[in-house]
Structures are given as C-alpha cells and as structure tokens.
Design an enzyme around this catalytic site. Structure first.
Site, PDB file in Angstrom:
ATOM      1  N   GLY A   1      48.405   9.367  12.729  1.00 44.03           N
ATOM      2  CA  GLY A   1      49.300   9.634  11.587  1.00 44.03           C
ATOM      3  C   GLY A   1      49.108   8.687  10.415  1.00 44.03           C
TER       4      GLY A   1
ATOM      5  CB  ILE B   1      54.771   3.229   9.368  1.00 49.56           C
ATOM      6  CG1 ILE B   1      56.188   3.104   8.767  1.00 49.56           C
ATOM      7  CG2 ILE B   1      54.493   2.118  10.376  1.00 49.56           C
ATOM      8  CD1 ILE B   1      57.338   3.307   9.764  1.00 49.56           C
TER       9      ILE B   1
ATOM     10  CE1 TYR C   1      62.163  10.753  14.352  1.00 49.57           C
ATOM     11  CE2 TYR C   1      64.136   9.388  14.270  1.00 49.57           C
ATOM     12  CZ  TYR C   1      62.763   9.519  14.149  1.00 49.57           C
ATOM     13  OH  TYR C   1      61.992   8.418  13.848  1.00 49.57           O
TER      14      TYR C   1
ATOM     15  CG  LEU D   1      42.439   6.060  17.497  1.00 50.73           C
ATOM     16  CD1 LEU D   1      41.144   6.738  17.924  1.00 50.73           C
ATOM     17  CD2 LEU D   1      43.638   6.868  17.993  1.00 50.73           C
TER      18      LEU D   1
ATOM     19  CG  ASP E   1      47.473  18.457  15.563  1.00 49.86           C
ATOM     20  OD1 ASP E   1      48.476  17.863  16.025  1.00 49.86           O
ATOM     21  OD2 ASP E   1      47.512  19.623  15.123  1.00 49.86           O
TER      22      ASP E   1
END
Ligand code: NDP
Ligand code: RET
Length: 318
Positions: A14, A19, A158, A11, A68
């Site tokens: 995104g 990627i 980030y 699984l 999500d």
C-alpha cells in the site's frame, strides 16, 4: 551499501499514498543505506507521488512492484519475483476505512474491508513467514490502529477488522518467537492521509439508505463534527508514523504493541482502567452526546491530562 552488513530487504504494501509511501521513502533515504525497499501498490498507475518523493533513491535503494493484497495470484507473483524470495522485514500497511451506520452498509462492502485489512494481511504473512521461519530471522510489522484496541462509534466494521488482526497477531507472535521471527503492531490514532479525505468524501455524497433519520443525524451532525475536532487536535502526520515504524524496526528488542500518539493514550487507557467496559462506553457516550459541543475543550483537557507516565508508554516519532 551499508558498512559491516548486508542491506535488509523491506517489502511494504500500500505505498501509493499516506503512511506506506512515507515509510518507503524514509527507509530508502536511510543515510547508511541499510535498507533495500520494495515498495508495492495494487495499481502502478498511481506511482507518481511515490516516485517523486523517493527522488534519486528510486531505482537504487527503492524499487517498485505491483501487489494487490486481496489476490493470491498477485501476492505469489510479487514474492516469487523477489531474489531468493528473501524478505527481512515485511510491512503490512495496506488498508481501507469504512464509516457510517451499519444499517446502510452492504454485506459486500463489509467483506471488502475484511478482505483487505484482515485477510490481506494474513495472506501476506502466510506467503512470507515460512521463509522467515526457515531462516530463523525476520520482522513482520502490521499497521493496526487504536481502533484495533478500542471500538469507536460508527466505525463498527473497520474496528472489527483491526480487532481481528490484533487477535491474529497476538496468537501468532508466540509461535514466531520460537523461530526468532519478530512481530510488531503499530497502533496510530488519527493520521492526516487520504484515508481521512476518502472517508469525508464518501460521507458527503452518501444518503445512508436503511438508517433512520435520527441515526443519520447523530452520525453526520454529531460524530463527523467531533471526528473533525479530534483529527484537528490529535492528528499525526504520516511522517510521524514512518519515524515510529523505523524506530520499531531498529530496536534491538522491539515491542509487540506500539501506540504512536501519547495524546490518544488516555482514551485507550480507559479500557484497561475498567475491565467491565463501562468506563469507555459511558465516557464516549458523554463526550459525544452530552458534551459534543464542548469537544474542543474536552480535547484540550485531554492534552493536559497526558502525563509523562502515559507518554512513556508510546513510541514517539522524535
Ligand atoms: N489515517 C489514519 O487515521 C490511520 C490509518 N491507519 C492504517 O494505516 C494504513 C495506511 O493507511 P493511510 O496511509 O492512512 O491511508 P491511505 O488511504 O493513504 O493509504 C492506504 C493504502 O492502502 C492501499 N490499498 C488499499 N487496498 C489495497 C489492496 N487491496 N492491495 C494493496 N494496497 C491496497 C491503497 O492503495 P490505492 O491507492 O490503490 O487505494 C493505499 O496505498 C491502513 O492500514 C490504515 O488502516 C491506522 C490508524 C490511523
Ligand atoms: C468521536 C469520538 C471519538 C473519536 C475518535 C476518532 C475519530 C478516532 C480516529 C481514529 C482513526 C482514524 C484510526 C484509524 O485507524 C473518541 C475519541 C473515541 C471519543 C468519543 C467521541
């Protein structure tokens, strides 16, 4: 079906682009059909690129589900819809970038990055790990970054979200080993995906309120220009990262940390060469503010410096 064994259920989060999409397609196209890929995305209206790339594997070795990573409900529903909730390999790929002077970024934007990159990954692991532990088998892959190992100017939040996930995984890996569950981090450097395009678009339209003129100038005229050079000199393709990820999955003794870019390794190596942190901070400062205009040349020198010893420490796509 793979001969001599069941298909492994993979699984991936995104998968609408970049990627995640490439990993899904590469695994679904495996010649020996060793994988059943559940490619997930938060908005199924964005499925077209994946469906097109998947070709005739779509509906066979690749199925599509909505997920999500920021929603408990969405994650639970998705995993419950998988047969027996059985996932052999979980690939946590979903992530968002955030760039710019901290003064001009709202707390809500910063929290969104942590919600996706850190809590999103933790939410997925929490949902899938108990079944893996019970079965005493499974492999969790986390798409970290070189920015999970080393800070990069103007990527403060980030970077922090990727450091957070590295710390979480480093702690988790020890416990999981006891249950025969593997955990691997993939640490790419710059990769040409929508991640890069989305950020450049943001930068073009943002005014950066709250940041002083000098900071905005250093960001836009110095950092962004250097970053473009670095992407050009060192950038990998999403296919490269997909190949590295497949290698990690197929390794009999997968490594915990997997840098994918041998050209970026000397940059990361500075952190380990000087534990006081001075070497990286001052080298980055000099590269950016003193030799900024020489960034092209600096990047070429970096390529030459990348000796075979450092290359061996990365996982190569080939
Ligand atoms: N590109 C780079 O230079 C590097 C990227 N990485 C990491 O690689 C991973 C993939 O990025 P990349 O392929 O480059 O970028 P993309 O922007 O192409 O892909 C990011 C994916 O994450 C999805 N996503 C974002 N938020 C959520 C959410 N809440 N739930 C589910 N999916 C979500 C996006 O979906 P949607 O289309 O709906 O927004 C998209 O499918 C990220 O974790 C990133 O941090 C690491 C190192 C370098
Ligand atoms: C400007 C600059 C740098 C930029 C690095 C970049 C731009 C890395 C991008 C990595 C990405 C995109 C990771 C995603 O997760 C260096 C090399 C540290 C040296 C100092 C100056």
């Amino acid at each position: 079906m793979a001969s001599g064994g069941e298909q492994k259920v993979v699984l991936i989060t995104g998968c609408s682009s970049g990627i995640g999409l490439r990993i899904a397609v590469l695994l679904a196209r495996d010649e020996q059909k060793r994988y059943h890929v559940i490619a997930t995305m938060r908005d199924l209206r964005k499925k077209h690129q994946l469906v097109e790339a998947a070709g005739d594997t779509y509906g066979k070795t690749l199925t599509l589900l909505s997920l999500d990573v920021c929603s408990d409900d969405s994650v639970r529903k998705c995993i419950d819809s998988v047969k027996d909730r059985h996932i052999d390999i979980l690939i946590n790929n979903a992530g968002v970038g955030l760039l710019g002077p901290v003064e001009s970024i709202s707390m809500d934007e910063m929290k969104r990055v942590f919600e996706t990159n850190f809590f999103g990954t933790v939410r997925m692991i929490k949902e899938v790990m108990p079944d893996m532990k019970r079965r005493q088998s499974g492999h969790i892959i986390v798409m970290s970054s070189v920015m999970g190992l080393q800070g990069v100017v103007f990527n403060d939040v980030y970077t922090a979200s990727k450091f957070a996930i590295e710390g979480f995984c480093e702690s988790m890996a020890v416990q999981l080993l006891k249950f025969n569950v593997k955990l691997s981090l993939i640490e790419p450097g710059p990769v040409h995906t929508e991640f890069e395009t989305k950020m450049m678009e943001e930068v073009a339209k943002m005014e950066y309120p709250g940041a002083d003129a000098d900071t905005v100038r250093y960001f836009k005229d110095v950092y962004i220009q250097s970053s473009i050079d670095i992407f050009e000199a060192l950038g990998q393709t999403p296919e490269d990262i997909a190949k590295c990820t497949k290698k990690v999955i197929e390794s009999s003794r997968p490594r915990f940390r997997n840098l994918t870019n041998s050209l970026y390794t000397p940059i990361v190596a500075m952190k380990y060469a000087d534990e006081t942190g001075g070497l990286s901070v001052h080298t980055f400062y000099n590269l950016l503010f003193n030799f900024g205009s020489l960034m092209h040349i600096t990047m070429s020198i970096l390529k030459c410096l990348t000796c075979s010893c450092l290359r061996r420490r990365t996982i190569s796509p080939d």
